[in-house]
Motif scaffolding. Structure first.
Motif, PDB file in Angstrom:
ATOM      1  N   VAL A  20       0.853  -1.197   0.000  1.00 11.85           N
ATOM      2  CA  VAL A  20       0.000   0.000   0.000  1.00 11.85           C
ATOM      3  C   VAL A  20       0.884   1.240   0.000  1.00 11.85           C
ATOM      4  O   VAL A  20       1.862   1.320   0.755  1.00 11.85           O
ATOM      5  CB  VAL A  20      -0.928   0.040   1.231  1.00 11.85           C
ATOM      6  CG1 VAL A  20      -1.729   1.343   1.250  1.00 11.85           C
ATOM      7  CG2 VAL A  20      -1.865  -1.160   1.260  1.00 11.85           C
ATOM      8  N   LEU A  63     -12.830  -3.216  -3.270  1.00 10.66           N
ATOM      9  CA  LEU A  63     -11.390  -3.206  -3.030  1.00 10.66           C
ATOM     10  C   LEU A  63     -10.830  -4.617  -2.876  1.00 10.66           C
ATOM     11  O   LEU A  63      -9.836  -4.985  -3.515  1.00 10.66           O
ATOM     12  CB  LEU A  63     -11.091  -2.372  -1.782  1.00 10.66           C
ATOM     13  CG  LEU A  63      -9.608  -2.078  -1.509  1.00 10.66           C
ATOM     14  CD1 LEU A  63      -9.005  -1.282  -2.654  1.00 10.66           C
ATOM     15  CD2 LEU A  63      -9.467  -1.293  -0.203  1.00 10.66           C
ATOM     16  N   GLU A  66     -10.704  -6.522  -6.199  1.00 14.61           N
ATOM     17  CA  GLU A  66      -9.660  -6.072  -7.125  1.00 14.61           C
ATOM     18  C   GLU A  66      -8.252  -6.439  -6.635  1.00 14.61           C
ATOM     19  O   GLU A  66      -7.381  -6.770  -7.423  1.00 14.61           O
ATOM     20  CB  GLU A  66      -9.760  -4.555  -7.326  1.00 14.61           C
ATOM     21  CG  GLU A  66     -11.018  -4.099  -8.043  1.00 14.61           C
ATOM     22  CD  GLU A  66     -11.025  -4.533  -9.508  1.00 14.61           C
ATOM     23  OE1 GLU A  66     -10.006  -5.047  -9.995  1.00 14.61           O
ATOM     24  OE2 GLU A  66     -12.067  -4.357 -10.163  1.00 14.61           O
ATOM     25  N   ILE A  67      -8.046  -6.386  -5.332  1.00 11.16           N
ATOM     26  CA  ILE A  67      -6.719  -6.708  -4.798  1.00 11.16           C
ATOM     27  C   ILE A  67      -6.341  -8.162  -5.081  1.00 11.16           C
ATOM     28  O   ILE A  67      -5.201  -8.473  -5.429  1.00 11.16           O
ATOM     29  CB  ILE A  67      -6.657  -6.421  -3.278  1.00 11.16           C
ATOM     30  CG1 ILE A  67      -6.674  -4.917  -3.022  1.00 11.16           C
ATOM     31  CG2 ILE A  67      -5.405  -7.054  -2.644  1.00 11.16           C
ATOM     32  CD1 ILE A  67      -6.755  -4.534  -1.555  1.00 11.16           C
ATOM     33  N   VAL A  79      -3.994  -1.419  -7.926  1.00 15.39           N
ATOM     34  CA  VAL A  79      -5.332  -0.905  -7.633  1.00 15.39           C
ATOM     35  C   VAL A  79      -5.145   0.537  -7.181  1.00 15.39           C
ATOM     36  O   VAL A  79      -4.525   0.811  -6.152  1.00 15.39           O
ATOM     37  CB  VAL A  79      -6.041  -1.721  -6.539  1.00 15.39           C
ATOM     38  CG1 VAL A  79      -7.382  -1.086  -6.206  1.00 15.39           C
ATOM     39  CG2 VAL A  79      -6.226  -3.164  -6.985  1.00 15.39           C
ATOM     40  N   TRP A  80      -5.666   1.446  -7.971  1.00 13.10           N
ATOM     41  CA  TRP A  80      -5.450   2.881  -7.767  1.00 13.10           C
ATOM     42  C   TRP A  80      -6.767   3.491  -7.292  1.00 13.10           C
ATOM     43  O   TRP A  80      -7.735   3.546  -8.027  1.00 13.10           O
ATOM     44  CB  TRP A  80      -5.000   3.484  -9.079  1.00 13.10           C
ATOM     45  CG  TRP A  80      -4.610   4.931  -9.063  1.00 13.10           C
ATOM     46  CD1 TRP A  80      -4.816   5.846  -8.092  1.00 13.10           C
ATOM     47  CD2 TRP A  80      -3.938   5.619 -10.133  1.00 13.10           C
ATOM     48  NE1 TRP A  80      -4.335   7.058  -8.465  1.00 13.10           N
ATOM     49  CE2 TRP A  80      -3.784   6.964  -9.708  1.00 13.10           C
ATOM     50  CE3 TRP A  80      -3.481   5.241 -11.391  1.00 13.10           C
ATOM     51  CZ2 TRP A  80      -3.171   7.910 -10.519  1.00 13.10           C
ATOM     52  CZ3 TRP A  80      -2.881   6.186 -12.192  1.00 13.10           C
ATOM     53  CH2 TRP A  80      -2.716   7.505 -11.760  1.00 13.10           C
ATOM     54  N   LEU A  92      -8.796  -2.498   3.764  1.00 10.87           N
ATOM     55  CA  LEU A  92      -7.348  -2.575   3.562  1.00 10.87           C
ATOM     56  C   LEU A  92      -6.681  -3.419   4.648  1.00 10.87           C
ATOM     57  O   LEU A  92      -5.799  -4.239   4.365  1.00 10.87           O
ATOM     58  CB  LEU A  92      -6.732  -1.171   3.559  1.00 10.87           C
ATOM     59  CG  LEU A  92      -6.608  -0.461   2.212  1.00 10.87           C
ATOM     60  CD1 LEU A  92      -5.957   0.904   2.400  1.00 10.87           C
ATOM     61  CD2 LEU A  92      -5.816  -1.294   1.216  1.00 10.87           C
ATOM     62  N   SER A  95      -7.272  -7.030   3.922  1.00  8.17           N
ATOM     63  CA  SER A  95      -6.499  -7.536   2.772  1.00  8.17           C
ATOM     64  C   SER A  95      -5.036  -7.737   3.128  1.00  8.17           C
ATOM     65  O   SER A  95      -4.382  -8.661   2.621  1.00  8.17           O
ATOM     66  CB  SER A  95      -6.622  -6.574   1.595  1.00  8.17           C
ATOM     67  OG  SER A  95      -5.902  -5.375   1.828  1.00  8.17           O
ATOM     68  N   THR A 102      -0.364  -7.455  -5.191  1.00  4.12           N
ATOM     69  CA  THR A 102      -0.991  -6.260  -5.764  1.00  4.12           C
ATOM     70  C   THR A 102      -0.567  -5.022  -4.977  1.00  4.12           C
ATOM     71  O   THR A 102      -0.522  -5.042  -3.744  1.00  4.12           O
ATOM     72  CB  THR A 102      -2.523  -6.372  -5.730  1.00  4.12           C
ATOM     73  OG1 THR A 102      -2.926  -7.457  -6.549  1.00  4.12           O
ATOM     74  CG2 THR A 102      -3.185  -5.095  -6.228  1.00  4.12           C
ATOM     75  N   VAL A 104      -1.578  -1.377  -3.864  1.00  2.00           N
ATOM     76  CA  VAL A 104      -2.718  -0.475  -3.724  1.00  2.00           C
ATOM     77  C   VAL A 104      -2.185   0.942  -3.525  1.00  2.00           C
ATOM     78  O   VAL A 104      -1.402   1.195  -2.606  1.00  2.00           O
ATOM     79  CB  VAL A 104      -3.602  -0.866  -2.525  1.00  2.00           C
ATOM     80  CG1 VAL A 104      -4.787   0.091  -2.411  1.00  2.00           C
ATOM     81  CG2 VAL A 104      -4.084  -2.302  -2.660  1.00  2.00           C
ATOM     82  N   VAL A 106      -3.362   4.790  -2.844  1.00  2.00           N
ATOM     83  CA  VAL A 106      -4.521   5.546  -2.368  1.00  2.00           C
ATOM     84  C   VAL A 106      -4.195   7.033  -2.382  1.00  2.00           C
ATOM     85  O   VAL A 106      -3.258   7.487  -1.719  1.00  2.00           O
ATOM     86  CB  VAL A 106      -4.922   5.131  -0.939  1.00  2.00           C
ATOM     87  CG1 VAL A 106      -6.156   5.920  -0.490  1.00  2.00           C
ATOM     88  CG2 VAL A 106      -5.191   3.637  -0.871  1.00  2.00           C
TER      89      VAL A 106
END
Length: 337
Positions: A20, A63, A66-67, A79-80, A92, A95, A102, A104, A106
């Motif tokens: 992240v 979220l 997609e993650i 993942v934006w 989050l 996950s 992945t 992420v 943010v």
């Protein structure tokens, strides 16, 4: 973990095992630019739907999906999330308890310092919390120089200083003006002060400069027109205060040199960067209307203006207009004296 300013470029260029990246702060343009850099470090083609998913703040329920989605074409996924907030904290955190490669990203402009999302990103070793605040002074000049260097373009020091003084606190606007300069100069070019002035003569910063020169020369009508134009073109009240403060300090340096025995022309020539030839009359007129003591008092009032504009709920636009009017009135009083 919290990322210090010296490590930001490396982290964005090579996210490594980070899962992240949280980008927060007041400069939404800088947040977007850094998000794009981090995303392209993982997925060079941001239009690839198999490797890049863009979500808005209302898509927190997607979220997790997609993650942990698989990249059909291979490669790490991104993942934006745009305009993220505390609603992302729980998904989050869940996950992060499960394995995934992945990344992420943010974007969270305006996120409070005590926000749960920020606390999560700062506490986790596989998360990066990056503050994105408006650049100023040497940091802003270094960024401008770096952007131009990417096109193998050099800029004279006086041109760089003048240009940086015009810019507001938004990275996107800065990038747009730098791209305009790069197009004007061409790859491998060199930018002088006259080149920069000619290229960005219609920028909001020029209107702001018009306001400063008109106000200190006692031209109330011209100052009012210029400040309205600058504000309408998106200039922030903070940028107004800082531009005025810079102008007042330059006037005071020249006024002190005159008090020390220099002629007005010599005092103006001694400034760096020099006064633009089209503005020498207004600058010289201001020097005849202000004493060094009154310029110091005006500078202190302008510093207070910046602090007032930073207060939550302050009528900052009205404060700027009033301050410009006050400077023009002081200058006109000097003329009567």
């Amino acid at each position: 973990m919290k990322i210090d300013a010296r490590s930001v470029a490396r982290i964005l260029r090579e996210p490594g095992a980070l899962r992240v990246i949280l980008l927060h702060g007041d400069d939404s343009g800088l947040i977007r630019e850094r998000a794009r850099l981090a995303a392209t470090a993982i997925a060079p083609n941001l239009d690839d739907p198999f490797r890049v998913a863009v979500l808005d703040r209302d898509a927190a329920d997607r979220l997790d999906e997609e993650i942990f989605a698989l990249s059909l074409a291979g490669g790490r996924r991104v993942v934006w999330v745009r305009d993220g907030g505390d609603s992302l904290t729980a998904p989050l955190k869940a996950s992060l308890a499960r394995p995934s490669d992945t990344l992420v990203i943010v974007e969270a402009p305006g996120l409070a310092s005590r926000a749960r999302l920020r606390a999560l990103a700062e506490a986790q070793a596989d998360c990066a919390a990056i503050a994105c605040y408006p650049e100023e002074g040497r940091a802003l000049e270094a960024s401008i120089r770096q952007m131009l260097a990417e096109e193998d373009i050099r800029i004279d020091p006086d041109a760089l200083s003048w240009f940086a003084g015009l810019l507001g606190p938004n990275r996107a606007a800065t990038r747009g003006e730098v791209e305009k300069l790069a197009l004007y100069a061409g790859r491998g070019g060199q930018l002088s002060l006259d080149d920069v002035r000619m290229c960005i003569g219609d920028a909001a910063g020029v209107s702001l400069e018009d306001a400063a020169f008109a106000a200190t020369a006692g031209d109330r009508a011209g100052a009012d027109i210029a400040i309205e134009r600058a504000l309408a073109e998106g200039t922030s009240p903070i940028a107004v205060a800082r531009s005025l403060l810079s102008h007042l300090h330059r006037l005071r340096r020249a006024r002190i040199a005159m008090d020390g025995g220099q002629s007005r022309a010599d005092a103006m020539r001694g400034l760096r960067p020099p006064v633009f030839f089209k503005r020498t009359d207004a600058f010289g007129q201001a020097l005849s209307l202000w004493t060094a003591a009154r310029l110091m008092e005006a500078a202190e009032q302008t510093q207070r203006l910046e602090l007032e504009c930073k207060q939550t709920g302050a009528p900052d636009l009205a404060l700027c207009r009033r301050h410009i009017a006050r400077l023009a009135a002081t200058a006109m009083a000097g003329r009567r004296r």
